[in-house]
Design a protein around this motif. Structure first.
Motif, PDB file in Angstrom:
ATOM      1  N   UNK A   1      -8.245  -3.512  -4.846  1.00 30.09           N
ATOM      2  CA  UNK A   1      -7.828  -2.726  -3.634  1.00 30.09           C
ATOM      3  C   UNK A   1      -6.357  -3.058  -3.891  1.00 30.09           C
ATOM      4  N   UNK A   2      -5.802  -3.942  -4.082  1.00 26.35           N
ATOM      5  CA  UNK A   2      -4.520  -4.372  -3.822  1.00 26.35           C
ATOM      6  C   UNK A   2      -3.568  -4.455  -5.157  1.00 26.35           C
ATOM      7  N   UNK A   3      -3.729  -3.883  -6.308  1.00 27.08           N
ATOM      8  CA  UNK A   3      -3.523  -4.202  -7.513  1.00 27.08           C
ATOM      9  C   UNK A   3      -1.906  -3.639  -7.429  1.00 27.08           C
ATOM     10  N   UNK A   4      -1.675  -2.544  -6.621  1.00 25.50           N
ATOM     11  CA  UNK A   4      -0.167  -2.075  -6.585  1.00 25.50           C
ATOM     12  C   UNK A   4       0.534  -3.025  -5.713  1.00 25.50           C
ATOM     13  N   UNK A   5       0.008  -3.696  -4.897  1.00 25.53           N
ATOM     14  CA  UNK A   5       0.883  -4.705  -4.046  1.00 25.53           C
ATOM     15  C   UNK A   5       0.774  -6.196  -4.690  1.00 25.53           C
ATOM     16  N   UNK A   6       1.459  -6.425  -6.058  1.00 27.41           N
ATOM     17  CA  UNK A   6       1.363  -7.505  -6.669  1.00 27.41           C
ATOM     18  C   UNK A   6       2.178  -8.652  -5.950  1.00 27.41           C
ATOM     19  N   UNK A   7       3.395  -8.029  -5.354  1.00 26.01           N
ATOM     20  CA  UNK A   7       4.009  -9.069  -4.754  1.00 26.01           C
ATOM     21  C   UNK A   7       4.139  -8.949  -3.083  1.00 26.01           C
ATOM     22  N   UNK A   8       3.106  -8.328  -2.646  1.00 25.68           N
ATOM     23  CA  UNK A   8       3.093  -7.927  -1.274  1.00 25.68           C
ATOM     24  C   UNK A   8       1.611  -7.994  -0.668  1.00 25.68           C
ATOM     25  N   UNK A   9       0.947  -8.995  -1.250  1.00 26.58           N
ATOM     26  CA  UNK A   9      -0.467  -9.405  -0.792  1.00 26.58           C
ATOM     27  C   UNK A   9      -0.350 -10.602   0.212  1.00 26.58           C
ATOM     28  N   UNK A  10      -0.574 -10.715   1.383  1.00 22.21           N
ATOM     29  CA  UNK A  10      -0.362 -11.795   2.246  1.00 22.21           C
ATOM     30  C   UNK A  10      -1.783 -12.340   3.145  1.00 22.21           C
ATOM     31  N   UNK A  11      -1.635 -13.481   3.348  1.00 22.38           N
ATOM     32  CA  UNK A  11      -2.564 -14.113   4.054  1.00 22.38           C
ATOM     33  C   UNK A  11      -1.856 -15.302   4.836  1.00 22.38           C
ATOM     34  N   UNK A  12      -2.501 -15.767   5.757  1.00 24.25           N
ATOM     35  CA  UNK A  12      -1.933 -16.824   6.757  1.00 24.25           C
ATOM     36  C   UNK A  12      -2.742 -18.163   6.279  1.00 24.25           C
ATOM     37  N   UNK A  13      -2.092 -19.332   6.673  1.00 22.70           N
ATOM     38  CA  UNK A  13      -2.615 -20.546   6.479  1.00 22.70           C
ATOM     39  C   UNK A  13      -3.935 -20.992   7.079  1.00 22.70           C
TER      40      UNK A  13
END
Length: 260
Positions: A148-160
């Motif tokens: 789903x996010x392969x184009x967001x290599x440096x912009x895939x986020x989550x919170x602790x």
């Protein structure tokens, strides 16, 4: 009431089904949402395009209890941006937030051209994404994140806090999940809308509003063949919810929409 427009066809045995819904956003623009259920993989996929061309998608992975928000934002070439940029926001999913993929696959719409209004507005949630996911390790959270996010290599986020919650029902420990991420200095960064230098790092904001989605089932009472009172599914409850994501960007140039 939505129950008069939607029926749960319990006799259907399709493994996947798609629903198209017309809904107005906060500004009054007409948005067409596509919602698809995949019972075999226990997934729901919702997608729509904003008036400015931004493509928003939501993938709910019931098995992993993860939801993946994806935004594809068209670039502003006259301001030096590339054709588009992609961001993914991963959050813990609570199963009571959305009807099951099985129930979704059985949902049939009587009047597809009607503009829908949600019954409940769940308001706005502000989410601080303080970690970046290493996509090579993303299967620890959900096997669907990478594709789903392969184009967001440096912009895939989550919170602790979501990592901590996911570790309680995951095959991986908290430390193992945390090792698949890297920390971001979001708390120390100025907001992009407060900056004038387009090439310095800052904290960006992006809003995703789901104008209409089936957030629960409705039950009616009736009598069975022997006269016994029984409860059966007879429709859906619909909701609206907005989320504002705060996240780190290397330069304000990657957050041109976040301006006063």
């Amino acid at each position: 009431m939505e129950v008069s427009f939607f029926v749960l066809a319990s006799f259907m045995t399709l493994s996947s089904a798609q629903l198209t819904v017309n809904v107005k956003n906060k500004g009054g623009d007409l948005i067409q949402e596509s919602i698809q259920a995949d019972v075999a993989q226990d997934l729901i996929h919702l997608q729509f395009q904003k008036p400015d061309g931004t493509l928003i998608s939501l993938l709910i992975d019931f098995k992993s209890e993860v939801q993946i928000f994806k935004a594809l934002v068209l670039g502003e070439e006259e301001r030096g941006q590339s054709q588009y940029q992609v961001m993914c926001f991963i959050t813990k999913f609570t199963k009571s937030e959305f009807i099951s993929s099985d129930a979704m696959s059985k949902l049939r719409q009587k009047n597809p051209g009607t503009i829908r209004n949600p019954e409940e507005d769940k308001g706005q949630e502000h989410i601080f994404m303080d970690l970046q996911i290493d996509l090579k390790e993303s299967s620890k959270f959900s096997k669907h994140i990478y594709n789903t996010c392969m184009e967001a290599q440096d912009s895939t986020y989550i919170r602790e806090s979501d990592i901590r919650a996911l570790s309680k029902g995951n095959n991986y420990t908290y430390n193992s999940l945390l090792s698949a991420t890297k920390p971001l200095t979001i708390q120390k960064m100025p907001h992009c809308h407060d900056m004038t230098n387009a090439w310095k790092p800052c904290t960006c904001q992006f809003e995703i509003c789901l104008g209409w989605y089936p957030c629960g089932l409705k039950y009616c009472k009736g009598r069975d063949s022997v006269g016994k009172v029984v409860s059966f599914r007879c429709g859906i409850k619909t909701c609206r919810k907005c989320r504002t994501f705060d996240f780190f960007v290397k330069q304000k140039q990657l957050c041109l929409w976040d301006e006063p």
